[in-house]
Design a protein around this motif. Sequence first.
Motif, PDB file in Angstrom:
ATOM      1  N   MET A 116     -12.550  41.577   6.535  1.00 16.25           N
ATOM      2  CA  MET A 116     -12.770  40.507   5.574  1.00 16.25           C
ATOM      3  C   MET A 116     -13.651  41.025   4.430  1.00 16.25           C
ATOM      4  N   LYS A 117     -13.350  40.599   3.196  1.00 18.44           N
ATOM      5  CA  LYS A 117     -14.091  41.023   2.018  1.00 18.44           C
ATOM      6  C   LYS A 117     -14.578  39.786   1.263  1.00 18.44           C
ATOM      7  N   VAL A 118     -15.847  39.805   0.838  1.00 13.19           N
ATOM      8  CA  VAL A 118     -16.439  38.705   0.085  1.00 13.19           C
ATOM      9  C   VAL A 118     -16.980  39.247  -1.226  1.00 13.19           C
ATOM     10  N   SER A 119     -16.630  38.593  -2.327  1.00 15.81           N
ATOM     11  CA  SER A 119     -17.144  39.015  -3.642  1.00 15.81           C
ATOM     12  C   SER A 119     -17.627  37.789  -4.407  1.00 15.81           C
ATOM     13  N   LEU A 120     -18.627  38.001  -5.266  1.00 17.78           N
ATOM     14  CA  LEU A 120     -19.228  36.909  -6.029  1.00 17.78           C
ATOM     15  C   LEU A 120     -19.438  37.378  -7.461  1.00 17.78           C
ATOM     16  N   LEU A 121     -19.017  36.552  -8.435  1.00 17.92           N
ATOM     17  CA  LEU A 121     -19.236  36.911  -9.832  1.00 17.92           C
ATOM     18  C   LEU A 121     -19.461  35.646 -10.648  1.00 17.92           C
ATOM     19  N   THR A 122     -20.046  35.799 -11.824  1.00 21.04           N
ATOM     20  CA  THR A 122     -20.288  34.660 -12.709  1.00 21.04           C
ATOM     21  C   THR A 122     -19.685  34.941 -14.074  1.00 21.04           C
ATOM     22  N   THR A 123     -19.228  33.872 -14.757  1.00 24.01           N
ATOM     23  CA  THR A 123     -18.685  33.969 -16.113  1.00 24.01           C
ATOM     24  C   THR A 123     -19.201  32.788 -16.928  1.00 24.01           C
ATOM     25  N   ILE A 124     -19.099  32.862 -18.225  1.00 28.14           N
ATOM     26  CA  ILE A 124     -19.469  31.767 -19.113  1.00 28.14           C
ATOM     27  C   ILE A 124     -18.189  31.184 -19.706  1.00 28.14           C
ATOM     28  N   ASN A 125     -17.978  29.880 -19.549  1.00 30.09           N
ATOM     29  CA  ASN A 125     -16.745  29.279 -20.066  1.00 30.09           C
ATOM     30  C   ASN A 125     -16.925  28.822 -21.510  1.00 30.09           C
ATOM     31  N   GLU A 126     -15.920  28.147 -22.062  1.00 32.82           N
ATOM     32  CA  GLU A 126     -15.949  27.743 -23.463  1.00 32.82           C
ATOM     33  C   GLU A 126     -17.026  26.701 -23.744  1.00 32.82           C
ATOM     34  N   GLN A 127     -17.416  25.947 -22.762  1.00 37.01           N
ATOM     35  CA  GLN A 127     -18.462  24.932 -22.918  1.00 37.01           C
ATOM     36  C   GLN A 127     -19.859  25.518 -22.689  1.00 37.01           C
ATOM     37  N   LYS A 128     -19.937  26.843 -22.636  1.00 34.46           N
ATOM     38  CA  LYS A 128     -21.199  27.556 -22.424  1.00 34.46           C
ATOM     39  C   LYS A 128     -21.851  27.173 -21.094  1.00 34.46           C
ATOM     40  N   GLN A 129     -21.019  26.893 -20.143  1.00 28.99           N
ATOM     41  CA  GLN A 129     -21.488  26.638 -18.796  1.00 28.99           C
ATOM     42  C   GLN A 129     -21.231  27.866 -17.934  1.00 28.99           C
ATOM     43  N   THR A 130     -22.090  28.049 -16.963  1.00 30.02           N
ATOM     44  CA  THR A 130     -21.912  29.188 -16.066  1.00 30.02           C
ATOM     45  C   THR A 130     -20.946  28.815 -14.947  1.00 30.02           C
ATOM     46  N   GLN A 131     -19.965  29.655 -14.748  1.00 29.98           N
ATOM     47  CA  GLN A 131     -18.998  29.445 -13.679  1.00 29.98           C
ATOM     48  C   GLN A 131     -19.230  30.479 -12.582  1.00 29.98           C
ATOM     49  N   LEU A 132     -19.422  29.986 -11.376  1.00 25.66           N
ATOM     50  CA  LEU A 132     -19.613  30.850 -10.217  1.00 25.66           C
ATOM     51  C   LEU A 132     -18.284  30.968  -9.474  1.00 25.66           C
ATOM     52  N   ILE A 133     -17.852  32.191  -9.236  1.00 28.15           N
ATOM     53  CA  ILE A 133     -16.568  32.425  -8.569  1.00 28.15           C
ATOM     54  C   ILE A 133     -16.815  33.197  -7.273  1.00 28.15           C
ATOM     55  N   LEU A 134     -16.424  32.601  -6.159  1.00 27.85           N
ATOM     56  CA  LEU A 134     -16.581  33.219  -4.851  1.00 27.85           C
ATOM     57  C   LEU A 134     -15.202  33.508  -4.277  1.00 27.85           C
ATOM     58  N   LYS A 135     -14.965  34.777  -3.928  1.00 34.58           N
ATOM     59  CA  LYS A 135     -13.674  35.160  -3.360  1.00 34.58           C
ATOM     60  C   LYS A 135     -13.873  35.672  -1.934  1.00 34.58           C
ATOM     61  N   VAL A 136     -13.061  35.169  -1.020  1.00 36.95           N
ATOM     62  CA  VAL A 136     -13.078  35.609   0.379  1.00 36.95           C
ATOM     63  C   VAL A 136     -11.655  36.019   0.735  1.00 36.95           C
ATOM     64  N   SER A 137     -11.469  37.274   1.143  1.00 39.48           N
ATOM     65  CA  SER A 137     -10.120  37.771   1.413  1.00 39.48           C
ATOM     66  C   SER A 137     -10.069  38.522   2.732  1.00 39.48           C
ATOM     67  N   ASP A 138      -8.870  38.595   3.305  1.00 40.13           N
ATOM     68  CA  ASP A 138      -8.668  39.376   4.527  1.00 40.13           C
ATOM     69  C   ASP A 138      -7.331  40.111   4.423  1.00 40.13           C
ATOM     70  N   THR A 139      -7.036  40.889   5.427  1.00 42.09           N
ATOM     71  CA  THR A 139      -5.765  41.621   5.478  1.00 42.09           C
ATOM     72  C   THR A 139      -4.977  41.177   6.707  1.00 42.09           C
TER      73      THR A 139
END
Length: 383
Positions: A1-24
């Motif tokens: 299992m793999k877990v990754s976390l990243l943040t981006t700024i959207n058009e409304q200048k809000q911070t978006q938190l993206i959490l991905k959980v994947s397996d094989t």
Amino acid sequence: MKVSLLTTINEQKQTQLILKVSDTGIGIPEDNKARIFERFFQNDVPDSIVNQGSGIGLSITREFVRLHGGHITVDSMVNEGTEFTVYLVFPKTDIETSVPEPKLDLLITAGVEESAVSDPKFVWKSKKPVLMLVEDNEDFRFYLKDNLKEYYQIAEAANGKEGWQKILSIHPDLIVSDVSMPEMNGIDLCRKIKADKRTAHLPVILLTALTTEDEQLIGLETGASDYMTKPFNFEILLSKIRNLLQQQALSKKTYQKQVEFKPLETEIESVDDKFIRQLSFHIEKHLSDSAYTVDQLSADMNMSRVGLYKKVLPLTGKSPVEYIRSYRLLKSKPLLLKSQMTIAEVAYEVGFSNPKHFSKYFKQEFNMLPSAYALIKPDQEPV
């Protein structure tokens, strides 16, 4: 299992938190992707895979994400793996400031610490009935708690052994238990509950994935009040809980009214009513004797103290000590209204050796001091 976390700024200048959980793993067929977030839905998996789950986890996860204003998606290929992505959006300042640690509430929904629940002197502050959930599957236990906490206070246990200890310390109003559990299963737990004088009156609802009539009969023969098979309609479970609690409350009120209005009723048919009449007779006989104890009452009833407790509690909702005190307080009411006796004299007349204690318990029982009650006109006596 793999877990990754990243943040981006959207058009409304809000911070978006993206959490991905994947397996094989084995992946999810395309026609099942739309259903995996449904409660109790389970994808077909090989029998060789253990811990296949109960179909609750993803449903709960989606609800959590929605509560935080986000959404969750799934991307999967059969025989290649699955990836879940959680998107959460919140103001930028929320990211820059420290994030408080989540508070775990895995035991009681009423905000009570676990140490308090383990204390035998613990008293529930809310007026909501207390339900004990005994279930080894954490996802399913959370699902039950999350849906029942609006109506009841919830205590939890992960198996029958843990559940039994908490039942003795918390004294819940009703128990909902799974059947198949480690340490002690639901059938053995139910037998233990019904065999103990302290808990025999408690209603028990058993839950199981076993569906044959023989298996259900075994559960009911242990003394369980009801039996439901998984998966089930939650509204039906809620209705069964309400009905059992209403029946229990009605039974208590019946005999509490008998204490207040008919303490010496003579023409009684049922065994329970005859028992209450005899109990009241002996208390009446020793009404002014402040030294009259539960041990003496037990001897007058030709019962052991344990036997008396086991009989009185489910019938009246009171222990023998509380029943004697309530009877004395009820007998004091006409004396306060219609006699010329002082409050102290009334207290001694109904068996209280200390007038202050009499006033304290009278206020607890009737929500007013005896001095205030004595001022009420006889024809205005509150019901």
